[in-house]
Each structure stands twice: as C-alpha cells, then as structure tokens.
Enzyme design. Sequence first.
Site, PDB file in Angstrom:
ATOM      1  NE  ARG A  51      -2.900   0.301   3.335  1.00 39.36           N
ATOM      2  CZ  ARG A  51      -2.197   0.525   4.455  1.00 39.36           C
ATOM      3  NH1 ARG A  51      -1.533   1.651   4.600  1.00 39.36           N
ATOM      4  NH2 ARG A  51      -2.152  -0.375   5.413  1.00 39.36           N
ATOM      5  CE1 TYR A 104     -17.885  10.335 -15.605  1.00 37.35           C
ATOM      6  CE2 TYR A 104     -17.266  10.484 -13.300  1.00 37.35           C
ATOM      7  CZ  TYR A 104     -17.703   9.742 -14.374  1.00 37.35           C
ATOM      8  OH  TYR A 104     -17.948   8.413 -14.204  1.00 37.35           O
ATOM      9  CG  ASP A 177     -11.099  15.182 -15.163  1.00 36.28           C
ATOM     10  OD1 ASP A 177     -10.413  14.532 -15.979  1.00 36.28           O
ATOM     11  OD2 ASP A 177     -12.093  14.706 -14.578  1.00 36.28           O
ATOM     12  CE  LYS A 202     -14.006   6.803 -17.921  1.00 32.36           C
ATOM     13  NZ  LYS A 202     -14.284   8.068 -17.276  1.00 32.36           N
TER      14      LYS A 202
HETATM   15  C1  LIG Z   1     -14.717   8.564 -16.004  1.00 33.49           C
HETATM   16  C2  LIG Z   1     -14.329   9.915 -15.593  1.00 33.49           C
HETATM   17  C3  LIG Z   1     -13.996  10.202 -14.251  1.00 33.49           C
HETATM   18  C4  LIG Z   1     -14.105   9.165 -13.152  1.00 33.49           C
HETATM   19  O1  LIG Z   1     -13.166   8.152 -13.285  1.00 33.49           O
HETATM   20  P1  LIG Z   1     -13.392   6.615 -12.825  1.00 33.49           P
HETATM   21  O2  LIG Z   1     -12.154   5.949 -13.302  1.00 33.49           O
HETATM   22  O3  LIG Z   1     -14.642   6.132 -13.487  1.00 33.49           O
HETATM   23  O4  LIG Z   1     -13.529   6.635 -11.332  1.00 33.49           O
HETATM   24  C5  LIG Z   1     -13.585  11.490 -13.955  1.00 33.49           C
HETATM   25  N1  LIG Z   1     -13.511  12.458 -14.895  1.00 33.49           N
HETATM   26  C6  LIG Z   1     -13.830  12.219 -16.182  1.00 33.49           C
HETATM   27  C7  LIG Z   1     -13.720  13.319 -17.181  1.00 33.49           C
HETATM   28  C8  LIG Z   1     -14.245  10.950 -16.575  1.00 33.49           C
HETATM   29  O5  LIG Z   1     -14.575  10.738 -17.848  1.00 33.49           O
END
Ligand SMILES: *Cc1c(COP(=O)(O)O)cnc(C)c1O
Length: 390
Positions: A51, A104, A177, A202
């Site tokens: 961890r 998001y 983000d 993603k």
């Molecule tokens: C999917 C997504 C998240 C969240 O991420 P997870 O891996 O699903 O927890 C945050 N920001 C954006 C722009 C996303 O597309």
Amino acid sequence: MTEPFGFDTRAIHAGYQSDPATGDVMPPIHLSTTYQQDGIGGLRSGYEYTRGGNPTRDALQGLLAALEGGERAFAFASGLAAEDALLRALLKPGARIVMGNDVYGGTHRLVHRIHVPWGVVLETADLGDLDRVRDVIRRGETDVVWLETPSNPLMKITDIAALAEVAHAAGATVVVDNTFATPALQQPLALGADAVVHSVTKYLGGHSDVLGGAVVLPAGELAERVGFLQFATGGVAAPTDAWLTMRGIRTLGVRMERHSATAAVLAERLVGHPAVRQVLYPGLPTHPGHVIAARQMRLFGGMLSLRLAGGEPAARAFAESLRVFTLAESLGGVESLVNYPAEMTHASVRGTELEVPGDVVRLSVGLETADDLLTDVLDALEAVAGGPTS
Ligand SMILES: *Cc1c(COP(=O)(O)O)cnc(C)c1O
C-alpha cells in the site's frame, strides 16, 4: 527521463529501466504485498508493504509524471479515488471550491454528496466565461478551481492559462481533469495549472479493460499531502491494473492521432446534416472554443457530441440504432461507444445545474475503419429521420 525527449519517446520509455538481472523490457507485475527486511527497518529500495509502495505502481507513476511534465504522480484504483484524495488534500470544512458547471457527473456527485456535507462550500459556474469567473472566484475565499476541458459531454473549452491567472491572483489552486484530452494533446501544468487528475480508465488505459485514476503534480507540499493520503486511505492502483495502464500508455500518442483524425472526419461530415441540430466538436472552426482549443491542444481529440434535430426521441433512437458504435458508458477505448448522457453517464446530475439536455448524444470515436463509423452514423441518422435525409 523528460527533456529533451519527445512525448512518444517518453510514453514508451519513461518510468522503467530494465532490470540488470534479466534485461526485461517491460516491468514485471509485482504481486507481493510485503518485502523482506535485512534486519529490522532494513528496507531494500524503500519497499516495505505494497500500500505504501510497489515497484509496478512506481513505474506507472514515473511514467505519468514524465508525460504530464509533473514531478510527482500518484496512481489510484479509480479516477474518483484519485479525485477524492486530491480534494481531501486541498479542502477542509469551510473551504470553498468552484467547479465548472458541466464537469463529469461523478465528480460533481463526489463533492456535492461527500465533501459538502463535511462542510465544504461548492459553487458551479461556466468557467469559459472569464468575466463571470472573476465574479465567482473571490480573493482569499476560493481555495480550489476545478475544470475539465474539453468538458463532458458538451465539449466546452476553457482557457486554462487565462483561468489559472485569474484563479492564482485570488489565491486559489487550479485543478484540471485532463481525462478527455490526455497529455498527448494538452499539458495543463505547462499552461499554469497546479494539479492534473485523470481517469486512466479512459484513454490512458485505452482498451476498456482497466479501472484507474491518477493525480500529477509538481514536487512540493501538496504532493506530500496527496502521497500521504494515498498511503493512509489506501485507494491505490493494484499492480496488475498499473501494468495494464502502462501497456496502454505505450501507444497513447498514435491512438490519440487516429481518434482525433476520425472524429474530425465525422464532425465535418455531420455539420449541416438535416437530422443534426448541432455538432459539438472543438476542431470545428464554428465551435465557440475553437481558437482557444487550437492554442492549448495539439489535436482536438476523439470525443464528439451531437444535438439531434428531432430532440429527445431522435437522440434515444439514434443511440439505439448504431451498430458499429456500442451503446455503453465510458469512453477512450479502441472501440467506438455511444452514450445517452441524460440517462447514462449524467443521470446523477439530473435536476441540478449540470443536467444534460435530452437531445444530446455523445460519441467516443474509436479506432475502427473511419468509413465504417461514418456509414454507421449516417445510417442511424437516416433511421431516426424516417428516410433518406441527405
Ligand atoms: C470517467 C471519468 C472520471 C471518473 O473516473 P473513474 O475511473 O470512473 O472513477 C472522472 N472524470 C472524467 C472526465 C471521466 O470521464
């Protein structure tokens, strides 16, 4: 491994140097949860318990830092786990966060349902409107400004450098983000942001087979706090997930080029289509954020949204008529996906300022043959319009 190497060289080589004992080119997946000590406290290379540190996760973290031009990166089990750690490092009861009004849905839910009840003050605003931003970001009172560009699913563009200047003048920390653009197309730290977050689920993972998140920062006190939270709350990336993410990142540059090229073909072809009221793609010269996007992005990415002339019924029917695009949440994989945000990815923000109009359909343009994707979209539009439309 940063300067003077180019992005693709870093994507392929940063984070790992082959083990002198074996010459392996890819890092092993270190599954061991604990590490033998040479006498009490005698750690080898600092590893004690997984961890707190794991060599496979470290390799990924080194790679992510090199790609975003940061000095520290922390890999988490999901994008939201990464966001939560960063938010906890930045906020405490009474603190104020200003977020883009189309972030998001899960990000909004995290702050609204977890951090606000804890005492954090949340305000949402259109961060593309700098005059409005100057009013909303109050000197000495705003702790964090959180933005996504391009945004999800309306593909709005925020000028990162201009926003950072306004936010910094008020003493706020700027978080971007960067999930949609990826560091292959946009480098927020170089544009003035203080921290970058990712859902590596993603584009970075890129194959819809790994869930993960990351925070990337310059070295400093905030990085120390995020590192402590990663260790103390334990939402770390598992070794196999870290490895899969690294493997995905090796091809990020070429994937983003192809995603962007095909999305541009679709966007251009769909402008003026009678079944389409609006094409939301920052690569189109008519997009209100095009000039800024062209300045801060290398290419315009693989995400594209459509507003259908036939409104909600047409949008639903279109999403269900596509055959090569798969109807599914998420984005950024090699396969093309279609999403109906109002009821899928953005269902959690219904009834809030972030609600997505019912005529919007979001496409994650994959790496299939571009003509097949275009034909699929044109056929589905024809089906919803009830006959040949162009
Ligand atoms: C999917 C997504 C998240 C969240 O991420 P997870 O891996 O699903 O927890 C945050 N920001 C954006 C722009 C996303 O597309």
